[in-house]
Design a protein around this motif. Sequence first.
Motif, PDB file in Angstrom:
ATOM      1  N   PHE A  70       0.827  -1.200   0.000  1.00 34.88           N
ATOM      2  CA  PHE A  70       0.000   0.000   0.000  1.00 34.88           C
ATOM      3  C   PHE A  70       0.865   1.255   0.000  1.00 34.88           C
ATOM      4  N   PRO A  71       0.364   2.330  -0.628  1.00 30.03           N
ATOM      5  CA  PRO A  71       1.078   3.606  -0.501  1.00 30.03           C
ATOM      6  C   PRO A  71       1.169   4.021   0.968  1.00 30.03           C
ATOM      7  N   VAL A  72       2.111   4.894   1.269  1.00 34.96           N
ATOM      8  CA  VAL A  72       2.412   5.209   2.670  1.00 34.96           C
ATOM      9  C   VAL A  72       1.172   5.666   3.430  1.00 34.96           C
ATOM     10  N   TRP A  73       0.364   6.537   2.823  1.00 32.92           N
ATOM     11  CA  TRP A  73      -0.789   7.091   3.542  1.00 32.92           C
ATOM     12  C   TRP A  73      -1.789   6.012   3.931  1.00 32.92           C
ATOM     13  N   LEU A  74      -1.833   4.926   3.169  1.00 34.23           N
ATOM     14  CA  LEU A  74      -2.822   3.874   3.384  1.00 34.23           C
ATOM     15  C   LEU A  74      -2.257   2.694   4.171  1.00 34.23           C
ATOM     16  N   ALA A  75      -0.945   2.536   4.182  1.00 32.84           N
ATOM     17  CA  ALA A  75      -0.320   1.387   4.833  1.00 32.84           C
ATOM     18  C   ALA A  75      -0.690   1.327   6.316  1.00 32.84           C
ATOM     19  N   PRO A  76      -1.175   0.179   6.808  1.00 33.04           N
ATOM     20  CA  PRO A  76      -1.538   0.093   8.229  1.00 33.04           C
ATOM     21  C   PRO A  76      -0.373   0.417   9.157  1.00 33.04           C
ATOM     22  N   GLN A  77       0.800  -0.102   8.865  1.00 29.28           N
ATOM     23  CA  GLN A  77       1.996   0.251   9.621  1.00 29.28           C
ATOM     24  C   GLN A  77       2.951   0.943   8.663  1.00 29.28           C
ATOM     25  N   GLN A  78       3.264   2.182   8.950  1.00 28.74           N
ATOM     26  CA  GLN A  78       4.071   2.975   8.019  1.00 28.74           C
ATOM     27  C   GLN A  78       5.565   2.856   8.281  1.00 28.74           C
ATOM     28  N   VAL A  79       5.927   2.695   9.542  1.00 31.47           N
ATOM     29  CA  VAL A  79       7.354   2.640   9.917  1.00 31.47           C
ATOM     30  C   VAL A  79       7.535   1.604  11.016  1.00 31.47           C
ATOM     31  N   VAL A  80       8.580   0.810  10.903  1.00 33.31           N
ATOM     32  CA  VAL A  80       8.995  -0.030  12.023  1.00 33.31           C
ATOM     33  C   VAL A  80      10.437   0.336  12.368  1.00 33.31           C
ATOM     34  N   VAL A  81      10.686   0.571  13.644  1.00 38.13           N
ATOM     35  CA  VAL A  81      12.031   0.915  14.131  1.00 38.13           C
ATOM     36  C   VAL A  81      12.674  -0.369  14.667  1.00 38.13           C
ATOM     37  N   ILE A  82      13.864  -0.674  14.161  1.00 35.86           N
ATOM     38  CA  ILE A  82      14.522  -1.945  14.475  1.00 35.86           C
ATOM     39  C   ILE A  82      15.855  -1.681  15.173  1.00 35.86           C
ATOM     40  N   PRO A  83      15.954  -1.953  16.490  1.00 37.83           N
ATOM     41  CA  PRO A  83      17.232  -1.791  17.188  1.00 37.83           C
ATOM     42  C   PRO A  83      18.180  -2.945  16.833  1.00 37.83           C
ATOM     43  N   ILE A  84      19.468  -2.621  16.704  1.00 41.92           N
ATOM     44  CA  ILE A  84      20.442  -3.660  16.368  1.00 41.92           C
ATOM     45  C   ILE A  84      20.622  -4.617  17.541  1.00 41.92           C
ATOM     46  N   THR A  85      20.667  -4.101  18.748  1.00 36.86           N
ATOM     47  CA  THR A  85      20.767  -4.922  19.962  1.00 36.86           C
ATOM     48  C   THR A  85      19.823  -4.364  21.004  1.00 36.86           C
ATOM     49  N   ASP A  86      19.689  -5.110  22.101  1.00 35.85           N
ATOM     50  CA  ASP A  86      18.823  -4.642  23.189  1.00 35.85           C
ATOM     51  C   ASP A  86      19.293  -3.321  23.767  1.00 35.85           C
ATOM     52  N   ALA A  87      20.571  -3.029  23.634  1.00 41.43           N
ATOM     53  CA  ALA A  87      21.110  -1.768  24.173  1.00 41.43           C
ATOM     54  C   ALA A  87      20.511  -0.561  23.474  1.00 41.43           C
ATOM     55  N   HIS A  88      19.929  -0.782  22.292  1.00 40.75           N
ATOM     56  CA  HIS A  88      19.377   0.341  21.512  1.00 40.75           C
ATOM     57  C   HIS A  88      17.851   0.398  21.610  1.00 40.75           C
ATOM     58  N   ASN A  89      17.278  -0.436  22.490  1.00 36.47           N
ATOM     59  CA  ASN A  89      15.819  -0.485  22.601  1.00 36.47           C
ATOM     60  C   ASN A  89      15.222   0.845  23.057  1.00 36.47           C
ATOM     61  N   SER A 112      11.225  -7.132  20.163  1.00 33.92           N
ATOM     62  CA  SER A 112      11.202  -8.572  20.436  1.00 33.92           C
ATOM     63  C   SER A 112      12.617  -9.104  20.604  1.00 33.92           C
ATOM     64  N   SER A 113      12.706 -10.354  20.995  1.00 35.45           N
ATOM     65  CA  SER A 113      14.016 -10.976  21.233  1.00 35.45           C
ATOM     66  C   SER A 113      14.668 -11.493  19.958  1.00 35.45           C
ATOM     67  N   GLU A 114      13.997 -11.345  18.810  1.00 33.12           N
ATOM     68  CA  GLU A 114      14.553 -11.818  17.543  1.00 33.12           C
ATOM     69  C   GLU A 114      15.792 -11.014  17.174  1.00 33.12           C
ATOM     70  N   ARG A 115      16.641 -11.625  16.343  1.00 32.09           N
ATOM     71  CA  ARG A 115      17.802 -10.906  15.832  1.00 32.09           C
ATOM     72  C   ARG A 115      17.361  -9.843  14.828  1.00 32.09           C
ATOM     73  N   MET A 116      18.261  -8.896  14.565  1.00 33.03           N
ATOM     74  CA  MET A 116      17.933  -7.775  13.690  1.00 33.03           C
ATOM     75  C   MET A 116      17.462  -8.246  12.320  1.00 33.03           C
ATOM     76  N   ASN A 117      18.178  -9.189  11.710  1.00 38.50           N
ATOM     77  CA  ASN A 117      17.818  -9.647  10.366  1.00 38.50           C
ATOM     78  C   ASN A 117      16.435 -10.284  10.340  1.00 38.50           C
ATOM     79  N   ALA A 118      16.084 -10.993  11.412  1.00 37.61           N
ATOM     80  CA  ALA A 118      14.755 -11.598  11.489  1.00 37.61           C
ATOM     81  C   ALA A 118      13.676 -10.518  11.584  1.00 37.61           C
ATOM     82  N   LYS A 119      13.973  -9.434  12.313  1.00 45.27           N
ATOM     83  CA  LYS A 119      13.022  -8.324  12.420  1.00 45.27           C
ATOM     84  C   LYS A 119      12.833  -7.644  11.070  1.00 45.27           C
TER      85      LYS A 119
END
Length: 614
Positions: A508-527, A549-556
């Motif tokens: 979906f275009p940005v205005w319509l997308a249900p989730q527009q942005v996801v922020v992904i920390p590289i490690t828990d230290a950046h949560n 979540s506890s998943e690794r960055m690439n999985a996120k």
Amino acid sequence: MNQYQGNGQLSPEEQEQLYKIRHSLAHIMAQAVLELYPEAKIAIGPPIDTGFYYDFDLGVDEEGRPRTFSPEDLEKIEKRMRQIISERHPFIYREVTADEAREIFKDQPYKLELIEGLEKGEVDEYGNEVDEKPVISTYRQDTFEDLCRGPHVEHTGQIPPDAFKLMSVAGAYWRGDENNPMLQRIYGTAWRNKKELNDYLKMMEEARKRDHRKLGRELEIYIFDEEVGPGLPLWLPNGAILIEELEKLAKEVEREAGYQRVRSPHVTKEDLFLRSGHLPYYAESMYPPMELEGVRYYVKPMNCPFHHKIFASRPRSYRELPLRLAEYGTCYRYEKSGELFGLMRVRSMQMNDAHIYCAEEQFEEEFMGVIALYRRYFELFGIDRYVMRLSTHHPRGLGKKYVDNERLWLKTEEMVRSAMRNGNDPFVEVPDEAAFYGPKIDVQIWSAIGREFTLATNQVDFAVPPRFDLKFVNREGQEETPLCIHRAPLSTHERLIGFLIEHYAGNFPVWLAPQQVVVIPITDAHNEYAANLARRLFDGGIRAEADLSSERMNAKIRQAQLMKVPYMLVVGDREVSQETVSLRKRDGSRRNDMPVGEFIALVQEKIATRAGDL
């Protein structure tokens, strides 16, 4: 209209030849089936937009269940069809009497039923109602003869053997009536050459990937639940966001166009639909009534009678017209179980509905104003292929399917033709598909991969306003009955969202997308930085979440890609120290060290302008 846009590029002569090929293949398939399964009974087999089909009755198995075709059966049938094609059998036409036809088809009960209708002059060879008594005729190739008026190719050798394919088997009630036997319908597709066939098959494979039923589950947009009931969608949070954004869009556009918003209840007394005339014409599509204290109530299948009551709530002057009343009302229609299809055919629907009350001299401007709304929405959604269909009445349906007033039918149909011509809007006419109360323009649209949908409608109503004694005082001080225009440029949320899922393949275009942005920390230290950033984006009007979540960055990142999130922001030590982000867009492009303020401004601009790009 053809579902595959390749047909639209053909000359009339080429389209006629392709029609003959498809029609002839239906007969050839029936011959092959009867040779391989002599106990089968044949029903009807017409050409269709992308090929052909034929309906068969294979009887029942030892347990009394209808026999069905297997994929292996289709392979055998297809192989025999190619053999028949290679034998170059001529298609031979002849006219017969009803008694001769009954002798030819004495072992085919479905054909005998059609012959009875043909003899009475009621139906054609496919069971469709006709105006004039048809000639009873047959076409024969090799050992097979069928009720048919043609046309066909001259002989089977004119059919390219590598340009057709049997696609699927589906159940189909005889004559479309669920009280009749269930038949087995084999669908085939056919084209002029192997390349066109392969192009179509590739398009169908892409369509399967984009199927809104599949993506609707994967993207967590909606579900159906048996305990709730078939055709009654449950909108998940992502789906609710889509609905709210579309409703927000419609309200903005309609406010600019001078619409006023109203609301009406979900149930009403039977008297309302008797007065409107909907019950005699529409009862089969309505839920059965509820009776309380001796009064029968219906859940509403449409909003218009309520809007008529609102118009009639006080005296009206010509100075108030046109009066445009809009509502996002939920309606309920009892679609047959066999016709339910994902979000495209449902029993609960939220309609982008409005009714325009106007004087006759205002009609053309108002009607074309609705057409302009269509074009505005189509441009926004990137819909560049569509056709306007003028649906008219048929005299044989007067008093049954349509309001019995031939004069007003002809007058309003010509008013629509004139408006469309004056607006230089091309259209095609489709007889016998009008609303019961007047002619209409339906809009067929095609998605990005060429799939066809019926979306918007623009209907003229000359019949119902008098039933409600709707009046306004004209310039001469006399009472006059207004015309009513029923319009739904965005159809229902259900059908529109189903279309948009497939059109965008979930991207979906940005205005319509249900989730527009996801922020992904590289490690828990950046949560903490990720969570604060997500909050800052959210406060800026952006739908953003931090994946803690506890998943690794690439999985996120993979999960965000699966959910087709437009923007992924990866944050680590450098981003924390510099208050920046590493941007990954859904299309694969990236940008490192982007200032947070610049990113927020980018997304806000895309949302505010409803941009189609990232």
